[in-house]
Write a protein that holds these residues in place. Sequence first.
Motif, PDB file in Angstrom:
ATOM      1  N   THR A   4      33.023  39.721  33.433  1.00  0.00           N
ATOM      2  CA  THR A   4      32.882  39.068  34.735  1.00  0.00           C
ATOM      3  C   THR A   4      34.004  39.571  35.679  1.00  0.00           C
ATOM      4  N   ASP A   5      33.548  40.029  36.737  1.00  0.00           N
ATOM      5  CA  ASP A   5      34.661  40.646  37.770  1.00  0.00           C
ATOM      6  C   ASP A   5      35.768  39.689  37.983  1.00  0.00           C
ATOM      7  N   ILE A   6      36.951  40.352  38.053  1.00  0.00           N
ATOM      8  CA  ILE A   6      38.070  39.761  38.522  1.00  0.00           C
ATOM      9  C   ILE A   6      38.613  39.899  39.660  1.00  0.00           C
ATOM     10  N   SER A   7      38.479  38.802  40.415  1.00  0.00           N
ATOM     11  CA  SER A   7      38.859  39.158  41.896  1.00  0.00           C
ATOM     12  C   SER A   7      40.146  39.716  42.120  1.00  0.00           C
ATOM     13  N   GLY A   8      40.157  40.855  42.977  1.00  0.00           N
ATOM     14  CA  GLY A   8      41.185  41.519  43.462  1.00  0.00           C
ATOM     15  C   GLY A   8      41.556  42.598  42.463  1.00  0.00           C
ATOM     16  N   THR A  57      41.275  45.541  41.403  1.00  0.00           N
ATOM     17  CA  THR A  57      40.686  46.945  41.751  1.00  0.00           C
ATOM     18  C   THR A  57      41.580  48.029  41.855  1.00  0.00           C
ATOM     19  N   SER A  58      42.337  48.209  40.799  1.00  0.00           N
ATOM     20  CA  SER A  58      43.378  49.315  40.667  1.00  0.00           C
ATOM     21  C   SER A  58      43.212  49.709  39.302  1.00  0.00           C
ATOM     22  N   PRO A  59      43.699  50.942  38.967  1.00  0.00           N
ATOM     23  CA  PRO A  59      43.554  51.710  37.495  1.00  0.00           C
ATOM     24  C   PRO A  59      44.736  50.759  36.554  1.00  0.00           C
ATOM     25  N   ARG A  60      45.261  49.864  37.000  1.00  0.00           N
ATOM     26  CA  ARG A  60      46.079  49.199  36.203  1.00  0.00           C
ATOM     27  C   ARG A  60      45.756  47.599  36.432  1.00  0.00           C
ATOM     28  N   TYR A  61      45.523  46.730  35.337  1.00  0.00           N
ATOM     29  CA  TYR A  61      45.588  45.207  35.712  1.00  0.00           C
ATOM     30  C   TYR A  61      46.503  44.561  34.898  1.00  0.00           C
ATOM     31  N   THR A  62      47.314  43.470  35.422  1.00  0.00           N
ATOM     32  CA  THR A  62      48.183  42.583  34.507  1.00  0.00           C
ATOM     33  C   THR A  62      47.645  41.396  34.753  1.00  0.00           C
ATOM     34  N   THR A  63      47.328  40.496  33.682  1.00  0.00           N
ATOM     35  CA  THR A  63      46.936  39.382  33.654  1.00  0.00           C
ATOM     36  C   THR A  63      47.798  38.145  34.267  1.00  0.00           C
ATOM     37  N   PRO A  64      47.581  37.085  34.409  1.00  0.00           N
ATOM     38  CA  PRO A  64      48.515  36.016  34.731  1.00  0.00           C
ATOM     39  C   PRO A  64      49.207  35.761  33.342  1.00  0.00           C
ATOM     40  N   ALA A  65      50.072  34.714  33.591  1.00  0.00           N
ATOM     41  CA  ALA A  65      50.806  34.112  32.198  1.00  0.00           C
ATOM     42  C   ALA A  65      49.727  33.740  31.364  1.00  0.00           C
ATOM     43  N   GLY A 105      41.569  36.391  22.333  1.00  0.00           N
ATOM     44  CA  GLY A 105      40.240  36.735  21.825  1.00  0.00           C
ATOM     45  C   GLY A 105      39.075  37.241  23.023  1.00  0.00           C
ATOM     46  N   VAL A 106      39.691  37.155  24.350  1.00  0.00           N
ATOM     47  CA  VAL A 106      39.004  37.596  25.394  1.00  0.00           C
ATOM     48  C   VAL A 106      39.098  39.317  25.332  1.00  0.00           C
ATOM     49  N   PHE A 107      38.109  39.775  26.067  1.00  0.00           N
ATOM     50  CA  PHE A 107      38.075  41.226  26.118  1.00  0.00           C
ATOM     51  C   PHE A 107      38.016  41.857  27.869  1.00  0.00           C
ATOM     52  N   PHE A 108      38.815  42.745  27.813  1.00  0.00           N
ATOM     53  CA  PHE A 108      38.884  43.448  29.507  1.00  0.00           C
ATOM     54  C   PHE A 108      38.319  44.733  29.265  1.00  0.00           C
ATOM     55  N   ARG A 109      37.892  45.039  30.285  1.00  0.00           N
ATOM     56  CA  ARG A 109      37.085  46.547  30.691  1.00  0.00           C
ATOM     57  C   ARG A 109      37.356  46.863  32.097  1.00  0.00           C
TER      58      ARG A 109
END
Length: 206
Positions: A63-67, A69-77, A84-88
């Motif tokens: 599911t798209d994560i709002s905002g 949109t760069s080569p690097r993504y840092t999650t919130p705390a 167990g969630v997956f990111f791509r």
Amino acid sequence: PNGEPHPVVHVLKPKWIDSPGDQPPTILTHPADQTVEVRQTATFRVTATGTEPLFYQWQKDRTDISGATSPRYTTPATVLADDGVFFRCVVSNGFGTVASNEAKLTVILPPPTLAITSPRQGAEIHSRSVEIRYTRSGDLTGVDHLAIQVDNRGLVIVDDPGGVYKVRNLRAGKHTVKLTLADSNHNLLTNPEATDSVSFTVVLNP
């Protein structure tokens, strides 16, 4: 007019081909699995090549994560529910779209931790007894005992008293109390965070 045949002119339709520089995106480096303690953040990275501009869209469980949109993504705390969630990352340009491999996020509790909150280091105590107050945090599964050592005397292991332990019959002078978390089998935990100590001076009126 002179009777000579007219020249035949062949009109060829141009055949359009992509420029060698027009390339769909290709993932060079996929995001890697991450393990973090709860309340920490996790950072995922992707590298891609292809005709610019490249567009990036990170997804959480597809599911798209709002905002993002760069080569690097840092999650919130993070919270335990993130375990167990997956990111791509989906990368696109004018010539195609490609999705990276999925990276798994593992969220763990911090190690069992004990911290003495009172008395403060170097305090003067005008009594023969003192309440040692402490907090426990982290993964406390099976950790239900407390080991106490006063000065260089032997260990005393008790059921965890719930945040306060009273040391009695102290003589005048300097003392050190060390507390260590222990499990139900009276085994002392060995990680550094499971132990804390405090030094203070008992001053008795003459």
